[in-house]
Scaffold this active site. Structure first.
Site, short mmCIF file in Angstrom:
data_model
loop_
_atom_site.label_atom_id
_atom_site.label_comp_id
_atom_site.label_asym_id
_atom_site.label_seq_id
_atom_site.Cartn_x
_atom_site.Cartn_y
_atom_site.Cartn_z
N TYR A 53 49.78 -14.36 11.75
CA TYR A 53 49.65 -12.99 11.27
C TYR A 53 48.28 -12.42 11.65
O TYR A 53 47.24 -12.90 11.18
CB TYR A 53 49.83 -12.92 9.75
CG TYR A 53 51.21 -13.32 9.28
CD1 TYR A 53 52.29 -13.41 10.15
CD2 TYR A 53 51.46 -13.61 7.94
CE1 TYR A 53 53.55 -13.76 9.73
CE2 TYR A 53 52.72 -13.96 7.49
CZ TYR A 53 53.76 -14.04 8.39
OH TYR A 53 55.03 -14.40 7.95
N LEU A 213 64.83 -7.84 2.39
CA LEU A 213 65.31 -6.46 2.47
C LEU A 213 65.85 -6.13 3.86
O LEU A 213 65.89 -4.97 4.26
CB LEU A 213 64.19 -5.49 2.08
CG LEU A 213 63.71 -5.61 0.63
CD1 LEU A 213 62.52 -4.70 0.38
CD2 LEU A 213 64.84 -5.29 -0.34
N LYS A 221 66.39 3.49 4.07
CA LYS A 221 65.57 4.49 4.77
C LYS A 221 66.12 4.85 6.15
O LYS A 221 65.76 5.88 6.73
CB LYS A 221 64.13 4.01 4.90
CG LYS A 221 63.95 2.83 5.84
CD LYS A 221 62.47 2.52 6.10
CE LYS A 221 61.78 2.04 4.86
NZ LYS A 221 60.38 1.62 5.13
#
Length: 331
Positions: A53, A213, A221
């Site tokens: 990351y 999700l 969305k």
């Protein structure tokens, strides 16, 4: 926030975890600080990071936040080692795959960036066919025996790989049983249920569900297009979201929206609750871009899905399964 044991261990983690994949790239330091404070104030403990990351920058940022914002003792830090292809030690680890030498070097580098003498959970990032499983597992044993890691796990292992590793670790005294396996798991991605999740349940290994999700798609969305400020419009994340924008996904998102309306809740909360409470899941890892998004996700703590709605979502999202999962009479 409710806490659960991680697999068949005494380590307890919050049933929602905070993901840091966007830190230093899409989430700046001030926003990350607000995320961490919001998460801890809500009772969260599990923070998931990786040397990949931000090419190590997310670990550096977490160290700074622990130094002045949230004490190290309040967090359960999970990291993965050896996945990055960046310069220095992380690049060497990637080149060495999951060899003992490469993994331990990567762990030491992660500890330096995190500014701590140990992580609570250290994970092998992927199965490496070029390295014997026993060598990779020995690296986990050494990490725990030396105190650099308290518990060990794997990520991205399929069912037979996880079963092989878990069996090896249980085959002789002194080896460290696997505490966790991390896999993508959501209403849009239920592949873990085919073999990996049953293997984890059988071996007493807790599942850390990443992307619960559906890479943001289950928030709803994307129902009417791709918002300009979303991952789907991001140059480096558009390809990550695109596979979940097809017709099957639209049907699932529509059903999710209907369920959310019936519960006076949100699609995000319903989707997250579904994953969080699946058998074998120890925690769902939420990777929010902003503190506002995270705060919305944390509201799921108050939601438990009724059996009828859970069953309906199970049906609409059921993956296609054929031999050897189906009975011969169904083929």
């Amino acid at each position: 926030m409710e806490r659960r044991n991680l697999g068949r261990t005494g380590l307890r983690v919050s049933r929602l975890g905070l993901g840091t994949m966007t830190w230093t790239r899409d989430t700046d330091e001030a926003e990350a600080a607000e995320q961490l404070k919001t998460f801890v104030d809500a009772g969260g403990t599990l923070v998931d990071t990786a040397d990949l990351y931000g090419d190590g920058a997310a670990e550096h940022l977490l160290a700074r936040l622990m130094d002045g914002l949230v004490p190290r003792s309040e967090l359960v830090i999970a990291t993965r080692a050896g996945a990055s292809t960046g310069p220095g030690t992380r690049g060497a680890a990637a080149a060495g795959g999951s060899s003992r030498s490469a993994l331990l070097a990567a762990l030491d580098a992660s500890l330096r960036r995190l500014g701590t003498d140990h992580v609570d959970l250290w994970q092998v990032p992927a199965f490496d066919p070029a390295t014997p499983t026993e060598e990779t597992m020995h690296a986990l044993d050494l990490a725990v025996a030396s105190g650099r890691a308290r518990y060990a796990g794997v990520a991205g292992y399929c069912g037979w790989q996880l079963a092989k590793a878990a069996t090896w670790q249980l085959a002789a005294p002194g080896r460290v049983p696997l505490a966790a396996t991390q896999l993508e798991y959501s209403l849009l991605q239920r592949g873990a249920e085919r073999e990996a999740l049953p293997a984890a349940l059988d071996a007493g290994i807790g599942l850390l569900a990443s992307s619960p999700l559906g890479r943001g798609v289950l928030t709803g969305k994307y129902r009417h297009g791709i918002p300009q400020d979303s991952r789907g419009s991001s140059p480096h994340l558009a390809g990550y979201v695109q596979p979940y924008l097809g017709e099957r996904s639209r049907r699932i998102v529509d059903a999710l929206s209907t369920a959310a309306d019936g519960l006076a809740s949100s699609s995000l909360a319903v989707a997250l609750s579904w994953v969080r409470d699946r058998p074998g899941v120890a925690a769902a890892i939420v990777g929010a871009r902003t503190a506002t998004q995270l705060h919305t996700a944390l509201s799921v703590e108050a939601l438990t899905l009724p059996d009828e709605i859970r069953g309906a979502l199970d049906d609409i999202s059921a993956p296609v399964r054929r031999y050897p999962d189906q009975d011969w009479n169904e083929l």
